[in-house]
Design a protein around this motif. Structure first.
Motif, PDB file in Angstrom:
ATOM      1  N   LEU A  82       0.808  -1.215   0.000  1.00  0.00           N
ATOM      2  CA  LEU A  82       0.000   0.000   0.000  1.00  0.00           C
ATOM      3  C   LEU A  82       0.841   1.266   0.000  1.00  0.00           C
ATOM      4  CD1 LEU A  82      -2.887  -0.916   2.477  1.00  0.00           C
ATOM      5  CD2 LEU A  82      -2.938  -0.894  -0.013  1.00  0.00           C
ATOM      6  N   PHE A  83       1.987   1.248   0.682  1.00  0.00           N
ATOM      7  CA  PHE A  83       2.768   2.470   0.834  1.00  0.00           C
ATOM      8  C   PHE A  83       4.150   2.396   0.188  1.00  0.00           C
ATOM      9  CE2 PHE A  83      -0.100   2.066   4.514  1.00  0.00           C
ATOM     10  CZ  PHE A  83      -0.913   3.159   4.258  1.00  0.00           C
ATOM     11  N   GLY A  84       4.382   1.306  -0.555  1.00  0.00           N
ATOM     12  CA  GLY A  84       5.630   1.200  -1.289  1.00  0.00           C
ATOM     13  C   GLY A  84       5.460   0.979  -2.776  1.00  0.00           C
ATOM     14  N   ILE A  85       4.371   0.283  -3.154  1.00  0.00           N
ATOM     15  CA  ILE A  85       4.111  -0.022  -4.569  1.00  0.00           C
ATOM     16  C   ILE A  85       2.877   0.711  -5.083  1.00  0.00           C
ATOM     17  CG2 ILE A  85       3.608  -1.883  -6.204  1.00  0.00           C
ATOM     18  CD1 ILE A  85       5.115  -3.782  -4.356  1.00  0.00           C
ATOM     19  N   ARG A 137      13.357   6.567  -3.750  1.00  0.00           N
ATOM     20  CA  ARG A 137      14.288   6.013  -2.770  1.00  0.00           C
ATOM     21  C   ARG A 137      13.631   4.866  -2.002  1.00  0.00           C
ATOM     22  NH1 ARG A 137      16.073  10.695   0.966  1.00  0.00           N
ATOM     23  NH2 ARG A 137      14.061  11.583   0.332  1.00  0.00           N
ATOM     24  N   VAL A 138      14.428   3.946  -1.533  1.00  0.00           N
ATOM     25  CA  VAL A 138      13.917   2.787  -0.804  1.00  0.00           C
ATOM     26  C   VAL A 138      13.662   3.159   0.652  1.00  0.00           C
ATOM     27  CG1 VAL A 138      15.115   1.192  -2.320  1.00  0.00           C
ATOM     28  CG2 VAL A 138      16.261   2.003  -0.253  1.00  0.00           C
ATOM     29  N   GLY A 139      12.938   2.287   1.343  1.00  0.00           N
ATOM     30  CA  GLY A 139      12.714   2.456   2.770  1.00  0.00           C
ATOM     31  C   GLY A 139      11.557   3.354   3.136  1.00  0.00           C
ATOM     32  N   ALA A 140      10.711   3.716   2.172  1.00  0.00           N
ATOM     33  CA  ALA A 140       9.591   4.608   2.476  1.00  0.00           C
ATOM     34  C   ALA A 140       8.545   3.958   3.382  1.00  0.00           C
ATOM     35  CB  ALA A 140       8.956   5.106   1.179  1.00  0.00           C
ATOM     36  N   GLU A 159       8.876  12.703   5.041  1.00  0.00           N
ATOM     37  CA  GLU A 159      10.001  11.923   4.519  1.00  0.00           C
ATOM     38  C   GLU A 159       9.503  10.763   3.655  1.00  0.00           C
ATOM     39  OE1 GLU A 159      13.910  10.702   3.789  1.00  0.00           O
ATOM     40  OE2 GLU A 159      13.080  12.590   4.557  1.00  0.00           O
ATOM     41  N   TRP A 160       8.376  10.162   4.047  1.00  0.00           N
ATOM     42  CA  TRP A 160       7.781   9.096   3.221  1.00  0.00           C
ATOM     43  C   TRP A 160       7.435   9.633   1.842  1.00  0.00           C
ATOM     44  CZ3 TRP A 160       2.879   9.189   1.055  1.00  0.00           C
ATOM     45  CH2 TRP A 160       2.485   8.010   0.396  1.00  0.00           C
TER      46      TRP A 160
END
Length: 243
Positions: A8-11, A170-173, A161-162
């Protein structure tokens, strides 16, 4: 973070942004006659003026406020305002304009559902869009009491930041939202979903609104009469000589 949160919050944000951009382009290219807001003012003007004005004022402020507030890196404004002060400003201004937008969309939704003529001439997407916007504004207002419980600005910084990591690939969101409450996550999910359905609804007319800014820099137009034999000083009413 579980697999659902990662999706939901990365893809999901990239799916929404891709559909938003490509879908808008395809609709403009293939269905330009549907590129409009489909106003129902001719059916009944009641509630429309108040509802539309309140909604647009509130939503436009929230859109630009969220855009600049979440996408501006912290180091750019840190010398002028602290994270806690920024959060307080966001809570007060966002709450005020969010309430205006919520009242406006409530009036628009009530008008569309309570009037038989308007409801009969409404598309399913029109009603569902208003419901989606109503829920999104309601969730946004519901985040204010939660934000008031931690005025240090820590959660706001993680949300910003997300968004910045998503926009800069960037990764890690998703990991930044591990401590976010479900109201924050629901608000963010619905916000992304609005971008997903954007190209398939009347929201596409927003592009035209932003496009009017080009009128400020375009050159002046010279308009000349196409009438044959008319001198510049001849009145327009004298189309043929008097008898």
């Amino acid at each position: 973070m579980n697999a659902l949160d990662n999706f939901l919050f990365g893809i999901y944000p990239y799916i929404c942004l891709s559909v938003f951009l490509l879908g808008s382009l395809l609709r403009f290219d293939r269905e330009q006659y549907t590129w409009k807001s489909d106003s129902s003012q001719l059916l009944r003007a009641g509630q429309l003026r108040w509802g539309s004005n309140l909604f647009h004022v509130g939503v436009l402020f929230l859109f630009f406020g969220h855009s600049f507030g979440m996408l501006t890196p912290h180091f750019l404004y840190e010398p002028f305002i602290s994270a806690g002060a920024k959060q307080l400003v966001a809570m007060v201004s966002g709450g005020a304009f969010g309430l205006l937008g919520f009242i406006g969309v409530s009036l628009l939704l009530h008008r569309r559902l309570s009037d038989e003529r308007i409801r009969a001439n409404s598309k399913t997407s029109d009603i569902m869009l208003l419901v989606l916007l109503w829920l999104q504004l309601a969730l946004g207002l519901a985040t204010i009491p939660l934000s008031a419980q931690h005025l240090d600005g820590g959660m706001m910084m993680k949300l910003a930041e997300w968004a910045q990591r998503i926009m800069t690939l960037r990764v890690g969101a998703p990991e930044l939202l591990a401590e976010a409450g479900w109201i924050f996550k629901a608000h963010m999910f619905l916000g992304m979903s609005i971008f997903l359905v954007f190209p398939f609804t009347r929201l596409v007319h927003v592009w035209s609104g932003f496009g009017t800014v080009a009128y400020l820099v375009r050159p002046y137009q010279l308009v000349r009469s196409r009438r044959i034999g008319m001198t510049p000083r001849e009145p327009m009413s004298r189309s043929h000589p008097h008898r």
